[in-house]
Design an enzyme around this catalytic site. Structure first.
Site, PDB file in Angstrom:
ATOM      1  N   ASP A  17       5.634   2.974   9.106  1.00 35.50           N
ATOM      2  CA  ASP A  17       6.246   1.654   9.273  1.00 35.50           C
ATOM      3  C   ASP A  17       7.169   1.641  10.489  1.00 35.50           C
ATOM      4  O   ASP A  17       7.543   0.595  10.978  1.00 35.50           O
ATOM      5  CB  ASP A  17       7.067   1.273   8.030  1.00 35.50           C
ATOM      6  CG  ASP A  17       6.169   0.931   6.853  1.00 35.50           C
ATOM      7  OD1 ASP A  17       5.013   0.540   7.090  1.00 35.50           O
ATOM      8  OD2 ASP A  17       6.624   1.075   5.704  1.00 35.50           O
ATOM      9  N   VAL A  40       6.124   2.863  -0.394  1.00 32.50           N
ATOM     10  CA  VAL A  40       5.339   1.629  -0.442  1.00 32.50           C
ATOM     11  C   VAL A  40       5.573   0.761   0.800  1.00 32.50           C
ATOM     12  O   VAL A  40       6.692   0.387   1.098  1.00 32.50           O
ATOM     13  CB  VAL A  40       5.692   0.809  -1.701  1.00 32.50           C
ATOM     14  CG1 VAL A  40       4.717  -0.345  -1.860  1.00 32.50           C
ATOM     15  CG2 VAL A  40       5.706   1.686  -2.934  1.00 32.50           C
ATOM     16  N   SER A  41       4.482   0.451   1.497  1.00 40.75           N
ATOM     17  CA  SER A  41       4.555  -0.317   2.741  1.00 40.75           C
ATOM     18  C   SER A  41       3.934  -1.697   2.558  1.00 40.75           C
ATOM     19  O   SER A  41       2.971  -1.860   1.807  1.00 40.75           O
ATOM     20  CB  SER A  41       3.794   0.444   3.829  1.00 40.75           C
ATOM     21  OG  SER A  41       3.573  -0.387   4.946  1.00 40.75           O
ATOM     22  N   PRO A  42       4.464  -2.710   3.271  1.00 42.22           N
ATOM     23  CA  PRO A  42       3.852  -4.042   3.245  1.00 42.22           C
ATOM     24  C   PRO A  42       2.760  -4.180   4.305  1.00 42.22           C
ATOM     25  O   PRO A  42       2.121  -5.225   4.386  1.00 42.22           O
ATOM     26  CB  PRO A  42       5.019  -4.954   3.598  1.00 42.22           C
ATOM     27  CG  PRO A  42       5.827  -4.140   4.569  1.00 42.22           C
ATOM     28  CD  PRO A  42       5.690  -2.686   4.115  1.00 42.22           C
ATOM     29  N   ILE A  53       0.852  -1.196   0.000  1.00 38.87           N
ATOM     30  CA  ILE A  53       0.000   0.000   0.000  1.00 38.87           C
ATOM     31  C   ILE A  53       0.886   1.243   0.000  1.00 38.87           C
ATOM     32  O   ILE A  53       2.068   1.163   0.346  1.00 38.87           O
ATOM     33  CB  ILE A  53      -0.943   0.069   1.238  1.00 38.87           C
ATOM     34  CG1 ILE A  53      -0.134   0.109   2.540  1.00 38.87           C
ATOM     35  CG2 ILE A  53      -1.934  -1.068   1.243  1.00 38.87           C
ATOM     36  CD1 ILE A  53      -0.946   0.538   3.756  1.00 38.87           C
TER      37      ILE A  53
END
Ligand SMILES: *[C@@H]1O[C@H](CO)[C@@H](O)[C@H](O)[C@H]1NC(C)=O
Ligand SMILES: *[C@@H]1O[C@H](CO)[C@@H](O)[C@H](O)[C@H]1NC(C)=O
Ligand SMILES: *[C@@H]1O[C@H](CO)[C@@H](O)[C@H](O)[C@H]1NC(C)=O
Ligand SMILES: *[C@@H]1O[C@H](CO)[C@@H](O)[C@H](O)[C@H]1NC(C)=O
Ligand SMILES: *[C@@H]1O[C@H](CO)[C@@H](O)[C@H](O)[C@H]1NC(C)=O
Length: 738
Positions: free
Chosen positions: A383, A279-281, A180
């Site tokens: 994050d 972009v993060s997981p 995301i």
């Protein structure tokens, strides 16, 4: 149905025809090698979150270097090295190139070697030559640096020594539910007509290359997918290669078989990084730790405070999240690998130059600036909210910070203007004491292997920055006579590290990524100019000047990390004694926890080896090592108590489908005496029994079935043509279907 049967028959007939010919024509030579680069498993700050409290205290997954050497018919070579590390560093590249040149002459140079990091935030730091990146690790850490150099060189040697004729297939597909955008408000500042060209605010494409030898037998794989390697959060103290490293282990186990230990198999799978800047997981998105509600959209705060806003998911804890994001990448990569039919064809080539990013002029009075970090840098991201208070002045508990903070200066008026609207927190570009804080000269490079064009960027490009760069490179190549359709890929975090790159529009929002875009608002445009030039030179066959040499700061490094003084077992104990034995019996699916009298794991990083083994007793009475510290199923924890005593806890999560029988756990202990010598001793538990558990096994089978079902649906969607390519001879398993 009948049609399917007929086509299967047809395929079998074709397969027999194919396999009766000996070897197929190949386009390239490829060499592949893997080696261990694991850094110090105690007392060293993890690189990435800049959280001084997050020091290593054990190990979950080992870090590996995976090297791929590609050579065309004319003997042009490029080397792509993917590290389970946060990024690469200029100081390391200078050292690696020195050693490569000493060993291989001019075969491998700074120009045709690309070394890149997966961006795991759970690897020990201290391997940079620029000051800022080593502050939380208390300066330079020789142990981390040496592990990286030793392992990278070993993986290159292995690749060099197994070059063989090969073909390379390429495939691209969409992977959903795995990333995301963590700064969507900045992304929204990009022009609407530009955003309208894309379905998502992050790149969902994964690109895979499958490397197969002259028998069409697969020997390696590289995938590129943009997602931060931050599934393990900033409270994790175990060395881990995070989601991409675990995906690689899953893929390698799939090809090499379960009995091959991590890092020891012939087939090598690399999960490389791309334009992951924003972009993060953590796909559940950012929520407030206190209320559970979503954070403020524009500022990622909870009641005005950033520390409470943390992104989670998709799992219930960070281990589960890592496993899920790893598995999704692995499954998509495997699907693309199994269905890849497009061959790479054409030359191997490279262009490289050093660029002084602090001094680029762009017309209309636009220019780049000397590096500076904005205030949002100190706030961190969702994050990992900022933990390092850069505004504290000299009253910090950090010795290195007390030492270097005195060098900080107020930014010049020119710098303030140049970096605007960034509020400058650290004017790193205008201080060079005790040595440079951040790079001005960076390493810029492009590679091609046939149609595949790797744009090796020394930074974390955001989604839209990556898209603009790819488009500019493709256009420059085509405008200058590149034959065919190039497939440009951002190879992020390569060769050097110069923080983030946002678009001009995103920069205006000054979120973390904008605050960390160090050369000012026109940073991206300046980079794009460089890569356009490199592309043009490649397409027209002209050479590129080397550019200004980066400084070599290795002799100036400072370090505040104390060495290991000595270890003590404690009165009445011996090192590696079992202090908490296992139960006599476990059901498969349960967790084994045992403890030993420990010693500091910094005494020996055990590269290519292990701190622990889980052994199985064969019928013959012989022991077989079935797990090491590099397996996901095991954890190695180290806890110090007092000055020199410590306890090692070893955890083994017994898989539900583990073979029933007798097992034991061994700890390999390296302890340091007060006189400085390091001795090794091993300690083992008694044998204990593992019995089958039907309930746990049924649960596992159900889970596998669900994954299998999804895979079959995906394959059906991908159609007959792609199915055909899956029916290839496989030396291990005969026909490989699924
Ligand atoms: C994703 O890949 C497809 C197929 O190669 C391509 O058409 C599409 O443009 C790619 N999307 C992005 C955002 O690059
Ligand atoms: C975020 O900021 C933009 C522009 O500054 C504003 O229009 C928008 O309403 C804000 N959104 C939220 C959810 O606060
Ligand atoms: C990290 O993850 C753990 C669960 O594994 C969770 O309890 C903790 O709150 C998380 N912390 C942060 C700062 O993300
Ligand atoms: C540091 O701490 C001392 C004592 O607590 C205080 O007097 C001084 O003002 C502080 N200095 C800074 C720079 O905050
Ligand atoms: C690009 O190439 C042109 C022409 O050779 C040169 O003048 C210019 O300085 C180069 N720009 C960059 C950013 O490398």
């Amino acid at each position: 149905m009948a049609m399917v049967v007929t086509s299967c028959y047809l395929i079998l007939v074709l397969f027999v025809i194919f396999s009766s010919t000996n070897g197929i024509p190949t386009e390239y030579n490829v060499g592949i090698g893997i080696a261990d680069i694991t850094g110090p498993a105690a007392e060293v700050n993890m690189m990435g979150y800049a959280n001084p409290a997050q020091t290593s205290r054990g190990l979950h997954l080992r870090q590996f270097s995976r090297t791929f050497i590609f050579e065309d018919q004319m003997k042009n070579k490029v080397v792509f090295i993917n590290l389970d590390a946060c990024m690469f560093s200029q100081g390391l590249k200078l050292e690696i190139v020195r050693q490569l040149t000493a060993k291989y002459g001019d075969a491998y140079t700074e120009r045709n070697v690309c070394i890149t990091g997966t961006h795991t935030h759970s690897g020990p730091g201290g391997f940079h030559q620029y000051l800022l990146y080593d502050i939380t690790s208390l300066g330079f850490v020789r142990e981390t640096f040496d592990s990286l150099v030793e392992g990278i060189m070993r993986s290159v040697d292995r690749a060099h020594n197994n070059m063989k004729p090969a073909n390379i297939y390429v495939n691209t597909g969409e992977l959903l539910e795995s990333n995301i955008n963590r700064s969507p408000s900045a992304y929204l500042n990009n022009p609407p007509e530009e955003r309208a060209k894309y379905n998502y605010n992050v790149d969902k494409n994964m690109t895979v290359i499958k490397i197969a030898d002259s028998d069409d037998y697969p020997i390696g794989m590289i995938s590129w997918f943009a997602v931060h390697c931050t599934s393990m959060n900033n409270t994790n103290r175990l060395i881990s290669s995070d989601n991409k490293g675990l995906a690689a282990l899953m893929f390698e186990t799939d090809r090499n078989g379960k009995t091959v230990l991590p890092g020891k198999g012939d087939f090598v799978a690399a999960f490389a990084q791309s334009n992951e800047g924003d972009v993060s997981p953590n796909t559940k998105g950012p929520h407030c730790l206190d209320t559970g509600l979503p954070c403020d959209f524009n500022h990622s705060t909870c009641n005005g405070r950033n520390e409470l806003c943390v992104a989670f998911g998709p799992g219930n804890d960070m281990f589960e999240s890592t496993e899920i994001i790893a598995r999704r990448q692995y499954i998509e990569a495997k699907k693309l690998f199994d269905t890849a039919t497009t061959l790479l064809k054409g030359p191997v080539d490279f262009r490289h130059t050093y660029t002084d990013m602090s001094k680029q002029t762009l017309g209309e009075g636009k220019k780049t600036c000397p590096p500076a970090m904005g205030y949002s840098f100190a706030a961190g991201t969702t994050d990992g909210p900022g933990a390092f208070d850069f505004t504290q002045g000299t009253n910090s508990s950090s010795a290195i910070w007390n030492f270097v903070s005195g060098f900080i200066k107020k930014p010049s008026e020119e710098q303030v203007q140049c970096q605007a609207p960034k509020p400058i927190l650290l004017d790193t570009g205008e201080i060079d004491l005790p040595y440079a804080w951040e790079p001005s000269v960076v390493d810029t490079q492009i590679f091609r292997i046939g149609q595949l064009v790797l744009v090796a960027v020394p930074a974390e490009f955001t989604t839209m920055s990556g898209r603009r760069t790819r488009a500019a490179v493709a256009k420059s190549l085509k405008d200058n006579g590149f034959e065919g359709e190039p497939i440009p890929i951002i190879a992020g975090l390569s060769n050097d590290y110069a923080d983030y790159v946002t678009t001009f529009e995103e920069y205006q929002e000054q979120r973390y990524e904008g605050g960390s875009t160090i050369y000012g608002p026109h940073t991206l445009e300046a980079y794009i100019n460089v890569y356009k030039n490199l592309s043009k030179a490649m397409a027209t066959g002209s050479s590129v000047a080397l550019g200004p040499n980066p400084p070599d700061l290795m002799l100036k490094q400072i370090s505040f990390l104390p060495p290991v003084v000595f270890d003590e077992a404690g009165i009445g104990n011996n090192f590696a004694d079992v202090s908490q034995p296992p139960n006599k019996q476990y059901k498969a699916g349960e967790r084994v926890t045992v403890k030993f009298v420990g010693a500091n794991p910094r005494n020996n990083r055990r590269l290519e080896s292990t701190f622990l083994t889980v052994e199985f007793q064969e019928q013959s009475g012989a022991d077989t090592v079935v797990y090491t510290d590099a397996n996901w199923e095991t954890q190695f924890h180290w806890d110090r108590h007092g000055l020199a005593e410590s306890t090692v806890t070893i955890i083994w999560d017994i898989p539900a489908d583990q073979k029933p029988g007798m097992y034991k756990i061994t700890y390999n202990c390296d302890h340091k005496s007060i006189f400085g010598g390091v001795s090794s001793v091993t300690g083992s538990t008694e044998w204990f029994q593992v019995i089958a558990s039907k309930a746990k096994l049924d649960k596992l089978r159900l889970k596998n079935k669900m994954f299998q079902k999804k895979k079959e649906n995906d394959i059906q969607k991908s159609g007959f043509g792609k199915l055909f390519s899956k029916l290839i001879p496989n030396k291990n398993k005969g026909l490989n279907i699924a």
